[in-house]
Design a protein around this motif. Sequence first.
Motif, PDB file in Angstrom:
ATOM      1  N   ILE A  63      43.348  37.470 -32.947  1.00 19.01           N
ATOM      2  CA  ILE A  63      43.909  38.795 -33.212  1.00 19.01           C
ATOM      3  C   ILE A  63      45.200  38.701 -34.005  1.00 19.01           C
ATOM      4  N   ALA A  64      45.997  37.679 -33.729  1.00 15.30           N
ATOM      5  CA  ALA A  64      47.304  37.537 -34.370  1.00 15.30           C
ATOM      6  C   ALA A  64      47.413  36.189 -35.064  1.00 15.30           C
ATOM      7  N   HIS A  65      48.441  36.104 -35.926  1.00 18.26           N
ATOM      8  CA  HIS A  65      48.756  34.872 -36.646  1.00 18.26           C
ATOM      9  C   HIS A  65      50.265  34.668 -36.584  1.00 18.26           C
ATOM     10  N   PRO A  66      50.716  33.437 -36.595  1.00 16.58           N
ATOM     11  CA  PRO A  66      52.170  33.221 -36.689  1.00 16.58           C
ATOM     12  C   PRO A  66      52.663  33.636 -38.068  1.00 16.58           C
ATOM     13  N   PHE A  67      53.835  34.243 -38.116  1.00 12.08           N
ATOM     14  CA  PHE A  67      54.366  34.672 -39.403  1.00 12.08           C
ATOM     15  C   PHE A  67      54.556  33.455 -40.301  1.00 12.08           C
ATOM     16  N   GLY A  68      54.100  33.581 -41.543  1.00  9.33           N
ATOM     17  CA  GLY A  68      54.124  32.469 -42.482  1.00  9.33           C
ATOM     18  C   GLY A  68      52.739  31.956 -42.794  1.00  9.33           C
ATOM     19  N   ALA A  69      51.756  32.291 -41.948  1.00  8.10           N
ATOM     20  CA  ALA A  69      50.376  31.916 -42.236  1.00  8.10           C
ATOM     21  C   ALA A  69      49.867  32.731 -43.419  1.00  8.10           C
ATOM     22  N   PRO A  70      48.839  32.248 -44.109  1.00  8.10           N
ATOM     23  CA  PRO A  70      48.310  33.004 -45.261  1.00  8.10           C
ATOM     24  C   PRO A  70      47.909  34.424 -44.868  1.00  8.10           C
ATOM     25  N   LEU A  71      48.161  35.372 -45.763  1.00  4.43           N
ATOM     26  CA  LEU A  71      47.893  36.773 -45.475  1.00  4.43           C
ATOM     27  C   LEU A  71      46.387  37.031 -45.455  1.00  4.43           C
ATOM     28  N   VAL A  72      45.937  37.657 -44.398  1.00  2.09           N
ATOM     29  CA  VAL A  72      44.544  38.072 -44.251  1.00  2.09           C
ATOM     30  C   VAL A  72      44.550  39.583 -44.094  1.00  2.09           C
ATOM     31  N   THR A  73      43.765  40.281 -44.890  1.00  4.89           N
ATOM     32  CA  THR A  73      43.754  41.745 -44.829  1.00  4.89           C
ATOM     33  C   THR A  73      42.432  42.293 -44.305  1.00  4.89           C
ATOM     34  N   LYS A  74      41.438  41.441 -44.126  1.00  4.77           N
ATOM     35  CA  LYS A  74      40.162  41.890 -43.592  1.00  4.77           C
ATOM     36  C   LYS A  74      39.827  41.072 -42.347  1.00  4.77           C
ATOM     37  N   THR A  75      39.321  41.758 -41.336  1.00  5.64           N
ATOM     38  CA  THR A  75      38.937  41.082 -40.101  1.00  5.64           C
ATOM     39  C   THR A  75      37.720  41.775 -39.510  1.00  5.64           C
ATOM     40  N   ASP A  76      36.850  40.979 -38.886  1.00  6.30           N
ATOM     41  CA  ASP A  76      35.653  41.530 -38.248  1.00  6.30           C
ATOM     42  C   ASP A  76      35.905  41.884 -36.790  1.00  6.30           C
ATOM     43  N   ARG A  77      37.096  41.582 -36.290  1.00  4.94           N
ATOM     44  CA  ARG A  77      37.386  41.831 -34.880  1.00  4.94           C
ATOM     45  C   ARG A  77      37.816  43.272 -34.651  1.00  4.94           C
ATOM     46  N   ALA A  78      37.305  43.823 -33.577  1.00  2.00           N
ATOM     47  CA  ALA A  78      37.748  45.158 -33.179  1.00  2.00           C
ATOM     48  C   ALA A  78      39.089  45.040 -32.470  1.00  2.00           C
ATOM     49  N   GLY A  79      39.738  46.169 -32.275  1.00  2.00           N
ATOM     50  CA  GLY A  79      41.003  46.154 -31.574  1.00  2.00           C
ATOM     51  C   GLY A  79      40.848  45.706 -30.124  1.00  2.00           C
ATOM     52  N   LEU A  80      41.888  45.163 -29.572  1.00  2.00           N
ATOM     53  CA  LEU A  80      41.884  44.678 -28.201  1.00  2.00           C
ATOM     54  C   LEU A  80      41.908  45.879 -27.252  1.00  2.00           C
ATOM     55  N   ARG A  81      40.822  46.102 -26.517  1.00  3.37           N
ATOM     56  CA  ARG A  81      40.706  47.263 -25.625  1.00  3.37           C
ATOM     57  C   ARG A  81      41.036  46.842 -24.198  1.00  3.37           C
ATOM     58  N   VAL A  82      42.300  46.557 -23.966  1.00  5.13           N
ATOM     59  CA  VAL A  82      42.734  46.075 -22.665  1.00  5.13           C
ATOM     60  C   VAL A  82      42.533  47.136 -21.587  1.00  5.13           C
ATOM     61  N   ALA A  83      42.850  48.388 -21.895  1.00  9.82           N
ATOM     62  CA  ALA A  83      42.728  49.456 -20.903  1.00  9.82           C
ATOM     63  C   ALA A  83      41.278  49.655 -20.479  1.00  9.82           C
ATOM     64  N   ASP A  84      40.343  49.560 -21.429  1.00 12.08           N
ATOM     65  CA  ASP A  84      38.931  49.719 -21.090  1.00 12.08           C
ATOM     66  C   ASP A  84      38.458  48.608 -20.154  1.00 12.08           C
ATOM     67  N   ASP A  85      38.864  47.384 -20.454  1.00  9.91           N
ATOM     68  CA  ASP A  85      38.480  46.263 -19.593  1.00  9.91           C
ATOM     69  C   ASP A  85      39.064  46.423 -18.197  1.00  9.91           C
ATOM     70  N   ALA A  86      40.324  46.833 -18.118  1.00  5.88           N
ATOM     71  CA  ALA A  86      40.950  47.035 -16.813  1.00  5.88           C
ATOM     72  C   ALA A  86      40.265  48.155 -16.046  1.00  5.88           C
ATOM     73  N   ALA A  87      39.873  49.217 -16.736  1.00  4.90           N
ATOM     74  CA  ALA A  87      39.211  50.342 -16.062  1.00  4.90           C
ATOM     75  C   ALA A  87      37.874  49.915 -15.460  1.00  4.90           C
TER      76      ALA A  87
END
Length: 873
Positions: free
Chosen positions: A803-827
């Motif tokens: 989901i994240a990268h350390p600052f300084g890593a090459p810029l990526v603007t496209k990702t196949d991952r959906a947002g982290l749905r922490v609240a849904d998992d907890a529910a």
Amino acid sequence: MAFQCWALTRLAWIAREKATHYFRALASIMYVIPSLLRNTFSSRNNQCRDASGMRPEPECVVLGVADGVTPSPRPPVRIFLGTEPAHYRAERIFIWSIERYRDPARVYEIYLMKELAGFNRRRWLTGFTNYRFAIPHFAGGAGRAIWNDVDQAYLGDPAELFDTDMGECGILTVPPLSSTALLDTAVMLIDCARMESIWTLDEAQYGRKNKLLKKVRAVPGLRGDLPAEWHARDEEYVPGRSKLLHWTILHTQPWHPLPQLFVYQHNPVGQVWYDLERSADLAGYQVFTAERPSAQYASLLASLQASQVKGDARGQRTVPPATPAMEAEGLRNLVKKTSPATILEYRFADEAAEEKATVESIAGQSGIKISRYDPADASGGPRPVDRFDGVVCTEALNYIPDEDVPWVIEDLFEWARRFVYVVIENSPRTKILADGTRLHTRPRDQNWWKAWFEAAAERHPQVQWKLVFSNRSAKDLKSHATREIGWCGDDVPRVWVLADDNAGDTSQALALADALGWPYELTHTPFDTPGARPDLVIAANRRTGAWARRLCRESGGRTRCVRVDGAGDAVADHFDIVVSPAYFHLPPHPGRIETVTRLSQITPERLAQAHDDWPHLFGRAPHPRIVVLLGESSTRAALDKKTGRRMGEEIQTFAHLAGGSIFALISRRTQPGFAGALVAGLGESRHVHTWSPNRHDDVTYLAYLEMADAIVVTGDDESLLADAAASGKPVYIYPAAEQRSNPGKVFQEAVFARSQARPLNKRGTVRPQQSLEYFCARLIERGIVVPPRDLTALHQALIRLGIAHPFGAPLVTKTDRAGLRVADDAACQVRKILGLRAHHAASPTNDPTSAKDWPQHAARESAAGSAGSGRVA
């Protein structure tokens, strides 16, 4: 002056010596306490308290040749398993692991070495320490046998170990870690004929373990080494190579058998055990079944049947008190809600008249047909084959042996069409049968019962259930408390979200309420709100948590309370569920749900709505569009002008190399000096959005997240990290320089570090938790000391998930991952633990309440619009 200096120095030295003395004394006491508790809760004092008492011999579980498979001519594989009642989960998974990896053409005999009569258990570390030396006796002094501790699981066919060439050896054991280490007998392959004269039954029953091990060393060539793949301790586990995994560190065992002795910690290979348990649950596997119950269960039924033959002798029995009004009222309300036509009452016929009349007095008045099933009926009544609208059990489960409780609960669900209602008596009770035999209830932990009911409910989603825990004082029968778990009826549960002036905490409670999918009310005054009390309350800080606990007490146990973002002050024993991020480093608990980040109200629906509201927010700014989220200085990180300038310049270079544009979002908590320096470092080709209470910055904030190509966030702000992770966009974590530790933080870190220490014992393995490690761990568990939050662990977790990268890593603007749905998992986990079901899916709302900073007024606006009217998520 010199004398004064000398006097002060002397006083300081005396104070330090006194403090050291008392601290060492306290550490010594904490060293003794685990030993005393271990003796108290050992099998010697936690015996099998039913009609048959202790077991005269091990119980044998046979895994026969699979259907349609030609039997192997090889002898049965005999495995003697050292276990005790507290390890009920591990025992089941151990046998399941054999079932998964065994040769289907061969017979496996598993002997449960548990609660055996005639053994002196003093000074045993576990409840089965010396049973291993009695194997030659119980094996008849012939053939081979394998010994296993219960805290192990097979990852290969144990028949390969059983057939290992022993040469001239009498036993094969785990190789010692060093020449001076004690012999490790956690896994053994035994030649019973040769070892019968060395390990006699009398020595096994009354001898010391070390003395019996010395007898082996005294005979040259008697002991040999097992192949290394047949014993992997914790971190020694190698996937694909290890054939038996042993969780040796007692206070990290994934099934948490003895919470009264240890403060449990996470195990690095605990997931292997959880995967095995999950596969057993999906398969509905149980060691014992209705067709093949345990010997203890058969003995219990025999005693009850003998009592019935001798007739009714109430004068010789201890009659239990009548069903309390609170429990009767709960069943009466349940009958009104579900309107059943038929009810099955599961009970033993020897129950008192007051207990017999419970269901009839409540349900009989409504014209409901009541059937009864008594498994101990002397007349041999058949098991029910029909299904009933409801199944009620008010006492019988209290007397059933541990091994048989799972399949009995499964039967209750199998017979029910609509609901299962069970009352569990947690206080000890004794029943004297007509023939003088004493039956003792088996008080078990509530989490023990909940685990089995949750597993059965997953396999029967159409059946609603209610589990009532009843506690009566032995001295005062009027003293009574009831705790209800589960949800019955088609009514939607009433949910309250408790709010105070901290909008950031309230937003987390709202995130969980939205994800649960039920209508809820947001209230600042829970005790002044008219109407019925809620079924579920959600709180998110110390103040509202105290309100939730009070509401739970006043409801008589019917209101469930959930604490969100539970820090160290949220002791898991005080709430039904505590939801807290893993980087808080709090001890695992059956009622604690660990998440990756804090809960966020960022959802795809809210992001899409914000995009529609602000389609031209970025204008014609070139891609990639990099959004920068700024936090504030805290006790962990210092965001000063120097840091701001450097951060601005580095982000400007980062965007310039990609040919993109920068949009910096400055919250009201960001220090002006830091913000000004950062804006100056970003240069002229940047766009700055400063929070203002006069604008709809809640929607604007969501639009920035939705339309960003990448997000840069300061690594010290937990809320911003949670929002960025939920957005589904590539996240770059900018590290913030840590501030110098203050004395309070130094103390917290020292206590936490000591609680995690793992000194070695004489065998060279990690010793059980004790002494100062135990003391420090209890301080953290009880919320007396709060461990420091490990933001580095949070960053690593987000990076590991992609989901994240350390600052300084090459810029990526496209990702196949959906947002982290922490609240849904907890529910999902909240619904499972509480026995609640989602009646409808959560529908998106136009209330884009965000996380902690953006904006602060969102929760207050929502409260003003929904107070007193009931708000639908």
